[in-house]
Structures are given as structure tokens and as C-alpha cells.
Design a protein around this motif. Sequence first.
Motif, PDB file in Angstrom:
ATOM      1  N   ARG A  15      13.159  -2.208  -8.193  1.00 23.54           N
ATOM      2  CA  ARG A  15      13.420  -2.447  -6.937  1.00 23.54           C
ATOM      3  C   ARG A  15      14.103  -1.460  -6.070  1.00 23.54           C
ATOM      4  NH1 ARG A  15      13.925  -9.091  -7.091  1.00 23.54           N
ATOM      5  NH2 ARG A  15      11.916  -9.393  -7.698  1.00 23.54           N
ATOM      6  N   LYS A  19      12.612   0.933  -2.615  1.00 22.13           N
ATOM      7  CA  LYS A  19      13.394   0.966  -1.596  1.00 22.13           C
ATOM      8  C   LYS A  19      13.595   2.388  -1.149  1.00 22.13           C
ATOM      9  CE  LYS A  19      15.319  -3.605  -1.704  1.00 22.13           C
ATOM     10  NZ  LYS A  19      16.737  -4.360  -2.093  1.00 22.13           N
ATOM     11  N   TYR A  78       5.625  -3.936  -7.957  1.00 23.23           N
ATOM     12  CA  TYR A  78       6.367  -4.248  -6.677  1.00 23.23           C
ATOM     13  C   TYR A  78       5.987  -3.501  -5.086  1.00 23.23           C
ATOM     14  CZ  TYR A  78      10.521  -5.894  -4.224  1.00 23.23           C
ATOM     15  OH  TYR A  78      11.334  -6.448  -3.179  1.00 23.23           O
ATOM     16  N   GLU A  81       2.808  -4.969  -4.437  1.00 25.47           N
ATOM     17  CA  GLU A  81       2.812  -6.250  -3.778  1.00 25.47           C
ATOM     18  C   GLU A  81       3.277  -6.182  -2.298  1.00 25.47           C
ATOM     19  OE1 GLU A  81       5.439  -8.572  -6.539  1.00 25.47           O
ATOM     20  OE2 GLU A  81       3.464  -8.444  -7.948  1.00 25.47           O
ATOM     21  N   LYS A  82       4.533  -5.361  -2.033  1.00 26.14           N
ATOM     22  CA  LYS A  82       4.958  -5.335  -0.776  1.00 26.14           C
ATOM     23  C   LYS A  82       4.322  -3.993   0.247  1.00 26.14           C
ATOM     24  CE  LYS A  82       8.040  -8.208  -1.947  1.00 26.14           C
ATOM     25  NZ  LYS A  82       8.260  -9.549  -1.488  1.00 26.14           N
ATOM     26  N   GLN A  84       4.571  -0.912  -0.214  1.00 27.73           N
ATOM     27  CA  GLN A  84       5.615  -0.089   0.152  1.00 27.73           C
ATOM     28  C   GLN A  84       5.511   1.188  -0.630  1.00 27.73           C
ATOM     29  OE1 GLN A  84       9.262  -2.127  -0.721  1.00 27.73           O
ATOM     30  NE2 GLN A  84       9.661  -2.314   1.446  1.00 27.73           N
TER      31      GLN A  84
END
Length: 120
Positions: A15, A19, A78, A81-82, A84
Motif C-alpha cells: 500500500r 501511494k 491494489y 483496484e484504486k 492509481q
Amino acid sequence: MSSNQTNRHLLLKARRVVKEGRFVSLSLKGTLFTIFIYIGRNNDYTLNLNYCSCPFYLFNVLLRNKYDFCYHTLGLKYALEKDQLIKIELYTEDFKEILTEIYTCGKSLKLRRILSNVES
């Protein structure tokens, strides 16, 4: 460290790198071909949801069957999914040069130059 602690550690690390914007989706112009790249501090890796070119994946997932994934593959899931990921569309020559640099030098300076122009 227990298996649950290790998996939690990998998830937290995954994660964090999402970010930090370390996942890139490279698409070849005029085609549907896409490859995912993890931009590391020292090395870049090619990956998808079921494979990563990092040493951890090779030794701990493929050879030792100790884990089912590395934090790069978790992070990619992740990031997808986001939504990003940094998405870049390239012509064949640039695409080939980036992949050649990753596989021969461990990282792509060309990709870093492209990313610095995208972020500017």
C-alpha cells in the motif's frame, strides 16, 4: 515472524509503494499490449498479477514456495483496484528501449526521464 505477520507486513509495504506512485502501466501505441512496471529505488521490475521479476518472487514464491506473492504483485493489485497507476502510451522503439534497460541494467533511465516529464 508468523505467516500472518509477514503477509500483513507485505500488504502494508504494498500500500505504501502504491501511494508513492511506483506502478506504471506501459502501453504500446496502436495495440492492446500493456505491461506493468514497478519503479524501485534501485531496480525496476516487470510484473503482472501472477508474476514479478524481483528476486524475492523468484526465490520465495517460485523456488521455495514459501509465499504466494511479493509486495510488488500485491501492490499492483491494489493499484489497479484504486486506479492509481501512471499510464503511459509509447511507440515501439521507446517501449523496447525501456524493457531492454530494465532487463540489462536493472532499471530504465529512459522511463525515469519520461516520468519526470509526465509529472512536470
